[in-house]
Design an enzyme around this catalytic site. Structure first.
Site, PDB file in Angstrom:
ATOM      1  N   ASN A 165      23.483  25.693 -16.539  1.00  0.00           N
ATOM      2  CA  ASN A 165      22.807  26.284 -17.705  1.00  0.00           C
ATOM      3  C   ASN A 165      21.535  25.487 -17.988  1.00  0.00           C
ATOM      4  O   ASN A 165      21.240  24.495 -17.311  1.00  0.00           O
ATOM      5  CB  ASN A 165      23.733  26.314 -18.925  1.00  0.00           C
ATOM      6  N   LYS A 166      20.797  25.924 -18.969  1.00  0.00           N
ATOM      7  CA  LYS A 166      19.502  25.328 -19.321  1.00  0.00           C
ATOM      8  C   LYS A 166      19.578  23.816 -19.388  1.00  0.00           C
ATOM      9  O   LYS A 166      20.554  23.263 -19.914  1.00  0.00           O
ATOM     10  CB  LYS A 166      19.057  25.915 -20.666  1.00  0.00           C
ATOM     11  N   ARG A 216      13.743  36.705 -19.757  1.00  0.00           N
ATOM     12  CA  ARG A 216      14.501  35.533 -19.337  1.00  0.00           C
ATOM     13  C   ARG A 216      15.937  35.664 -19.839  1.00  0.00           C
ATOM     14  O   ARG A 216      16.238  36.547 -20.629  1.00  0.00           O
ATOM     15  CB  ARG A 216      13.826  34.252 -19.846  1.00  0.00           C
ATOM     16  N   GLY A 217      16.777  34.697 -19.366  1.00  0.00           N
ATOM     17  CA  GLY A 217      18.197  34.804 -19.666  1.00  0.00           C
ATOM     18  C   GLY A 217      18.840  35.551 -18.511  1.00  0.00           C
ATOM     19  O   GLY A 217      18.307  36.576 -18.051  1.00  0.00           O
ATOM     20  N   ALA A 218      19.969  35.018 -18.018  1.00  0.00           N
ATOM     21  CA  ALA A 218      20.539  35.512 -16.760  1.00  0.00           C
ATOM     22  C   ALA A 218      20.748  37.037 -16.720  1.00  0.00           C
ATOM     23  O   ALA A 218      20.218  37.710 -15.824  1.00  0.00           O
ATOM     24  CB  ALA A 218      21.829  34.751 -16.462  1.00  0.00           C
ATOM     25  N   ASP A 276      23.823  30.408 -16.394  1.00  0.00           N
ATOM     26  CA  ASP A 276      23.075  31.164 -15.380  1.00  0.00           C
ATOM     27  C   ASP A 276      23.891  31.387 -14.123  1.00  0.00           C
ATOM     28  O   ASP A 276      23.582  32.278 -13.324  1.00  0.00           O
ATOM     29  CB  ASP A 276      21.773  30.443 -15.042  1.00  0.00           C
ATOM     30  N   ARG A 281      13.167  33.783  -9.342  1.00  0.00           N
ATOM     31  CA  ARG A 281      13.812  32.577  -9.877  1.00  0.00           C
ATOM     32  C   ARG A 281      15.137  32.381  -9.126  1.00  0.00           C
ATOM     33  O   ARG A 281      15.837  33.361  -8.871  1.00  0.00           O
ATOM     34  CB  ARG A 281      14.082  32.709 -11.386  1.00  0.00           C
ATOM     35  N   GLN A 302      13.358  27.495 -26.082  1.00  0.00           N
ATOM     36  CA  GLN A 302      14.059  28.770 -26.304  1.00  0.00           C
ATOM     37  C   GLN A 302      14.922  28.727 -27.571  1.00  0.00           C
ATOM     38  O   GLN A 302      15.134  29.745 -28.220  1.00  0.00           O
ATOM     39  CB  GLN A 302      14.951  29.110 -25.094  1.00  0.00           C
TER      40      GLN A 302
HETATM   41  O1  MRU Z   1      15.074  29.584 -18.360  1.00  0.00           O
HETATM   42  P1  MRU Z   1      15.809  30.600 -19.172  1.00  0.00           P
HETATM   43  O2  MRU Z   1      15.293  30.743 -20.552  1.00  0.00           O
HETATM   44  O3  MRU Z   1      15.918  31.910 -18.432  1.00  0.00           O
HETATM   45  O4  MRU Z   1      17.275  30.021 -19.271  1.00  0.00           O
HETATM   46  C1  MRU Z   1      18.257  30.802 -19.887  1.00  0.00           C
HETATM   47  C2  MRU Z   1      19.533  30.078 -20.098  1.00  0.00           C
HETATM   48  O5  MRU Z   1      19.703  28.961 -19.676  1.00  0.00           O
HETATM   49  C3  MRU Z   1      20.625  30.818 -20.812  1.00  0.00           C
HETATM   50  O6  MRU Z   1      21.453  29.938 -21.487  1.00  0.00           O
HETATM   51  C4  MRU Z   1      21.466  31.590 -19.787  1.00  0.00           C
HETATM   52  O7  MRU Z   1      20.660  32.394 -18.973  1.00  0.00           O
HETATM   53  C5  MRU Z   1      22.481  32.410 -20.424  1.00  0.00           C
HETATM   54  S1  MRU Z   1      21.740  33.887 -21.044  1.00  0.00           S
HETATM   55  C6  MRU Z   1      22.742  34.904 -21.766  1.00  0.00           C
END
Ligand code: MRU
Length: 359
Positions: A256-257, A55-57, A246, A98, A205
């Site tokens: 973002n999250k 996970r994470g962009a 993201d 996703r 997270q």
């Molecule tokens: O649902 P996730 O855990 O994939 O969400 C991730 C985020 O929101 C991060 O802040 C974002 O991807 C930046 S990652 C360097």
């Protein structure tokens, strides 16, 4: 002269490509268990992205790039045309895992584009060029993290309290992270500051990942629940917010999250600078503004349970948007690998990419 190199090898890694095989750190098991799981099929990689094992962009873009190689490994006997057709189908499949993080579709477009750039002699050669491209995307991400660290570290001063949300760290990328890159660099250069990690419901997270990786790296990190953010700001304990993203739209709106928007509104109220850190691969100039960003809606089970334990009544109605959009006017700056972009964002982002094109 500050030292801007951080020993990436000492940080936890989410993705490994070894002897033609893909391994992903199962982040759903952290911090209790550190398990690198071999990915044998493209369906398994899709599932790993969907279930947030990876996970994470930036990390999902890199994982999907290698995932495409996993999908095509046993297809090198196909004709060149059939191989290309299959590559496009599998790339579209991985892209569907996703919707919000643009790095996923960015990586898939780049992988498919590579097929147009190489001589189409044999399917094996095409397969090898895809591996090369995935490795390139992976290696470039290390440099991008380094760049964000270099740009953002000077913002961090001795004695500061810095809030972050979700995990935009090493395991969300392939090196020092996005939001955490300036923190790792400042820490390495001897700046003493505190990081406050919001736990980040529903999937935690912040609690499971950010507090784990920063603590492991020796940073001064304190975990708080999401509803403590206002109090921490009101009592003067937060001097700056840095989050990842993201997708940044062409006007500087930032997805973002879920929960990030609330943090940004609070930061605005308490006049605390709110920064977003991301590589250029997360900026989507084809999406005009935040309203056009697709927000992933996830299962209500993530709301009614915590780590598998049910906390809500049976049959309760739920909503589970996984991201929110922070309007550009709440963002003090976007920390990229080359510069910190500030308002007006439409102009700043356009100039940023023009500068990149001109080398
Ligand atoms: O649902 P996730 O855990 O994939 O969400 C991730 C985020 O929101 C991060 O802040 C974002 O991807 C930046 S990652 C360097």
């Amino acid at each position: 002269m500050p030292d801007y190199s951080v020993a990436v090898s000492e940080l936890p890694h989410a993705i490994e490509w070894k002897d033609g095989e893909l391994y992903l750190l199962d982040q759903t098991l952290l911090p209790q268990q550190e398990l690198m799981e071999q990915q044998r099929t493209v369906e398994q990689v899709w599932q790993a992205i969907r279930e947030l094992k990876v996970r994470g962009a930036p990390a999902i873009g890199i994982a999907a790039a290698y995932g495409l190689c996993v999908a095509l490994k046993d297809r090198v006997n196909l004709s060149v045309n059939e191989f290309i057709k299959m590559a496009k189908e599998k790339a579209a499949f991985l892209d569907s895992a996703r919707p919000t993080a643009v790095n996923l579709s960015w990586a898939m477009k780049r992988m498919v584009a590579r097929l147009d750039q190489v001589p189409k002699i044999t399917s094996r050669q095409l397969y090898e060029s895809l591996i090369e491209e995935a490795e390139k995307i992976h290696a470039e991400d290390i440099a991008l993290c380094q760049g964000m660290g270099k740009m953002g570290a000077p913002l961090i001063k001795d004695g500061m309290g810095i809030m972050t949300h979700c995990n935009a760290g090493s395991i969300a990328t392939s090196a020092t992270g996005t939001a955490t890159a300036p923190m790792y660099m400042a820490h390495q250069n001897g700046v003493r500051f505190k990081v406050y990690a919001n736990e980040t419901r529903p999937l935690l997270q912040g609690a499971r990942l950010t507090s784990w990786e920063l603590q492991k790296a020796g940073l001064d990190v304190t975990l708080i629940t999401d509803n403590m953010a206002a109090h921490m700001m009101a009592t003067g304990q937060i001097d700056m917010v840095i989050v990842g993203t993201d997708r940044v739209a062409a006007n500087g709106d930032v997805a973002n999250k879920i929960g990030t928007l609330g943090v940004a509104i609070l930061a605005d109220y308490y006049q605390i600078p709110f920064y977003v850190a991301c590589p250029s691969s997360t900026i989507d100039m084809e999406t005009a503004c935040g309203r056009d960003i697709e927000i992933e809606e996830r299962s209500g089970d993530e709301v009614t349970t915590i780590m598998g334990k049910r906390i809500a009544p049976e049959n309760i109605k739920t909503r589970c948007p996984a991201f929110d959009v922070t309007p550009n006017k709440l963002v003090r700056g976007i920390i990229t690998e080359n510069q910190i972009i500030t308002a007006p964002y439409d102009e700043g982002l356009r100039e940023f990419f023009k500068g990149k094109e001109n080398g």
